[in-house]
Scaffold this motif. Structure first.
Motif: not given
Lengths: 268, 268
Positions: B29-42, B64-71, B143-148
């Motif tokens: 969303v706007g370049g940052g990675v959705n927080g729910g997705y991050l929590l799902g990975v964790v 703590l900080s905004a995640a980016r796509p990638g490893p 386009r701004v929110a591919p997460v949708m």
């Protein structure tokens, strides 16, 4: 002059984010130490670890084992400190066994914007003099729960049927609240207030100990001096667990803390 | 057959509680990675770390900080594993910078008692065919929110005024929810669902990014197959912050997850 709270949460420090505490027996319920008091001790250690961020904004604690009165150690680790907030992890242990593990985001509530656009309403409590003092609890109850003597609580008469075998069944307990010695609660103290009232399951006719798995507190403002209004509710008693939502409102009718805990249902 | 969710949350492991993930750009969303997705990975990494306790009961994450796509790397540490629950700490990092720190209590929801005594009611949603599909969002928004595009969401028409410049002002957004590929959500997936809808502040006429400080999810039951009902509400917008309460109900009208997050108010 040190308040009772200051004395009971006094910390020594050995540096490197390590603190020593002495858990006071006056905070026990059935032999275990009250979870809100433990969180307050942890919260105070975190405030000392990040002095430029004196106030808890969000604190999440997972309860691993029951604490006992006596010596305890708090270890803190600053994960990130930025311009406005710091994130800290902390553990409270006794003799090498972890009691609570916590994550916290701290900041300075006094530097936050002072906008308030809330649709929430403070708990509708009858005037103090029409409420039921916790000090009326039977001697036996107070012997099992010395923690009650730490507080001056005045319960909404509509929420105390459970003390006479007639719980309302709504899952709702609310009260006026202040410390027994009359001192005001600060933002770290709010971590304790969110776990001070009896378990909301008492109002569902389920007396007994309700061990906390997890408790998260959001502190939303520095409380004004004076009596607090505290409300506990539960809506979803299911799967052997229940959530307990707490709100704390100050004397200016501002919502100063919101918390939710997940706890195990009392048996029977 | 692997679902999109399985693919996007796939983990490699190097042992010792360490996992590798590849954050998919489809969740931004706007370049940052959705927080729910991050929590799902964790959450998935934690489930692998304590295989006898497959389900999240309570997960608290501080951002703590905004995640980016990638490893990304997830490190887990089992703090305690007992007979029925395990407590685990976890951090998700990218190139040495922590994005999320989390604490979790896991167990086995299938072994919990099956009592349900809830006073909560599922969100009152019009039938699916009377609701507004998220796919109707303007091309620019998507386009701004591919997460949708990960979700099939059908919004309550009473809660979408903000898409046309007429927010209701109630602080409430609710929708039918399923994954875009139609697969069912499992208990770990519920961690993601709790942060999937647009920020509830949109309904208060405050568009813009609302960074999460803290998000705690309680998973209360294994969701039954089929459409979920998801509701987001806020009551206390104050001090530059707001809480967002989410409930997720399954197709049998059971409350399967409750969450609350503390987020920073969008500006303007």
């Amino acid at each position: 002059m040190a308040t009772e709270w200051d004395t009971h949460t006094a910390l020594t420090t050995t540096g490197d984010g390590l603190f020593g505490a002495d858990l006071d027996p006056g905070w026990t319920v059935g032999g275990g130490v009250n979870g809100g008091y433990l969180l307050g001790v942890v919260g105070k250690a975190i405030a000392e670890a990040v002095p430029a961020k004196p106030h808890p904004l969000a604190v999440s604690a997972h309860y691993l084992s029951a604490a006992r009165p006596g010596p305890a150690q708090v270890s803190t680790r600053v994960l990130r400190e930025g311009g406005s907030v710091a994130t800290v992890s902390a553990e409270l242990g006794q003799a090498g066994t972890t009691r609570i593990s916590a994550l916290a985001t701290y900041g300075d509530l006094c530097s936050m914007p002072d906008d308030v656009a809330t649709t929430a309403e403070p708990p509708a409590l009858p005037p103090l003099e029409e409420c039921v003092p916790g000090s009326l609890a039977p001697e036996e109850t107070r012997r099992v729960a010395p923690v009650m003597d730490r507080f001056d609580m005045r319960f909404d008469p509509a929420c105390v049927g459970w003390t006479m075998g007639a719980p309302s069944g709504r899952g709702h307990i609310q009260a006026w609240f202040r410390m027994a010695d009359g001192h005001d609660v600060d933002p770290v103290g709010l971590l304790m207030v969110c776990d001070a009232l009896p378990p909301v399951t008492f109002d569902l006719g389920r007396p007994g100990w309700a061990p906390t798995l997890e408790l998260t507190v959001h502190v939303r403002a520095v409380p004004a001096p004076g009596w607090l209004r505290v409300s506990h509710r539960t809506r979803n008693v299911a799967g052997g667990m229940f959530e307990e939502d707490c709100e704390v409102w100050d004397s200016t009718r501002r919502l100063v803390a919101q918390s939710r805990q997940l706890a195990i249902q009392p048996r029977g």
